[in-house]
Scaffold this motif. Sequence first.
Motif, PDB file in Angstrom:
ATOM      1  N   ALA A   1       0.830  -1.209   0.000  1.00  0.00           N
ATOM      2  CA  ALA A   1       0.000   0.000   0.000  1.00  0.00           C
ATOM      3  C   ALA A   1       0.862   1.255   0.000  1.00  0.00           C
ATOM      4  O   ALA A   1       0.546   2.247  -0.668  1.00  0.00           O
ATOM      5  CB  ALA A   1      -0.925  -0.006   1.221  1.00  0.00           C
ATOM      6  N   ALA A   2       1.987   1.222   0.738  1.00  0.00           N
ATOM      7  CA  ALA A   2       2.883   2.369   0.750  1.00  0.00           C
ATOM      8  C   ALA A   2       3.510   2.594  -0.622  1.00  0.00           C
ATOM      9  O   ALA A   2       3.670   3.739  -1.073  1.00  0.00           O
ATOM     10  CB  ALA A   2       3.972   2.165   1.808  1.00  0.00           C
ATOM     11  N   GLU A   3       3.872   1.509  -1.305  1.00  0.00           N
ATOM     12  CA  GLU A   3       4.436   1.643  -2.649  1.00  0.00           C
ATOM     13  C   GLU A   3       3.419   2.229  -3.623  1.00  0.00           C
ATOM     14  O   GLU A   3       3.764   3.034  -4.494  1.00  0.00           O
ATOM     15  CB  GLU A   3       4.920   0.280  -3.144  1.00  0.00           C
ATOM     16  CG  GLU A   3       6.155  -0.238  -2.424  1.00  0.00           C
ATOM     17  CD  GLU A   3       6.573  -1.612  -2.915  1.00  0.00           C
ATOM     18  OE1 GLU A   3       5.837  -2.157  -3.771  1.00  0.00           O
ATOM     19  OE2 GLU A   3       7.601  -2.127  -2.456  1.00  0.00           O
ATOM     20  N   VAL A   4       2.154   1.820  -3.485  1.00  0.00           N
ATOM     21  CA  VAL A   4       1.106   2.388  -4.345  1.00  0.00           C
ATOM     22  C   VAL A   4       0.966   3.884  -4.089  1.00  0.00           C
ATOM     23  O   VAL A   4       0.842   4.690  -5.018  1.00  0.00           O
ATOM     24  CB  VAL A   4      -0.234   1.663  -4.103  1.00  0.00           C
ATOM     25  CG1 VAL A   4      -1.369   2.377  -4.825  1.00  0.00           C
ATOM     26  CG2 VAL A   4      -0.137   0.215  -4.583  1.00  0.00           C
ATOM     27  N   ALA A   5       0.981   4.280  -2.814  1.00  0.00           N
ATOM     28  CA  ALA A   5       0.859   5.698  -2.476  1.00  0.00           C
ATOM     29  C   ALA A   5       2.058   6.493  -2.992  1.00  0.00           C
ATOM     30  O   ALA A   5       1.902   7.601  -3.523  1.00  0.00           O
ATOM     31  CB  ALA A   5       0.727   5.852  -0.961  1.00  0.00           C
ATOM     32  N   ILE A   6       3.261   5.909  -2.860  1.00  0.00           N
ATOM     33  CA  ILE A   6       4.460   6.598  -3.359  1.00  0.00           C
ATOM     34  C   ILE A   6       4.419   6.736  -4.879  1.00  0.00           C
ATOM     35  O   ILE A   6       4.766   7.780  -5.440  1.00  0.00           O
ATOM     36  CB  ILE A   6       5.721   5.839  -2.906  1.00  0.00           C
ATOM     37  CG1 ILE A   6       5.873   5.935  -1.384  1.00  0.00           C
ATOM     38  CG2 ILE A   6       6.962   6.387  -3.603  1.00  0.00           C
ATOM     39  CD1 ILE A   6       6.994   5.077  -0.839  1.00  0.00           C
TER      40      ILE A   6
END
Length: 269
Positions: free
Chosen positions: A81-86
């Motif tokens: 999820a953090a990679e998607v947000a980044i």
Amino acid sequence: MPDEGKLKHMPVTQMPMRFVTALGALIVFFLVLTAAFLYEWRQHGDVHAEAFGSLLTFFAAIITAAVTLVYLHLTRRSLAAAEVAIQLQHEQWQMRIEVEPRFWIVKQAHDPAAKVREKTVTYRKDMVSRYRKESSHGSFYYDSMNWPFYAVDVWNDGERSMRISSYKIWARDKESIYITRPVVGFVLPPNELRSFPITEEMIALAFRGRTFMERYERMPCEETVVGMRLLYSDWRGDDHSSQDEYYLVIVSEESREVSVERMEYRADQ
């Protein structure tokens, strides 16, 4: 591009509450097991307590492994999820700073004060259906027509400045007939529109030449598809190439009118 609303429903925001609940349940469970061990120890002695303790140790190892696997699973999903947000933030940032010129060939209104004037071109015309007595030649004569003033409007919709260094314009299907010109001092600030003239180059291509002249020894082509490309420099480097744009130049010799229309063109056409 991922939807921002979907990120709010991912386990990142739900994990703290789940973690606190699971930690509380484990603490209660361990307290119950501790109380059970103490009770067995007092009632049945050391031997029975050691056997019961070994069983509890086995259960504890299983629970520890299960908690570790659950933690790794939640961590992996949180990282995803953090990679998607980044990635979403990177794409939004890239869209804001991406610099690419947009341009159109447009007809300008006649304005002598702004040095916007028509071009008068004389050309040789062969006589096929009529005869001019005033002509000194029996097979051709010279005629003239006015070309309206055309300019290239260039728009910078990015948040960085760029400089148009040169441009190339050519006749489609006749790749050897092309014109390249430098553009001196043409800097575009963010969200600004500027123009430079292109009339002479379009006249030259309509007469299948590379140089503008006020007199040609041939007639202009009735239809010419011209392609245009800009070379520009920005904060990333120099000599970037814009997308090719194509325009249909129609010369009506009977009505003495010239029109330019933008057209969609693919490389496989």
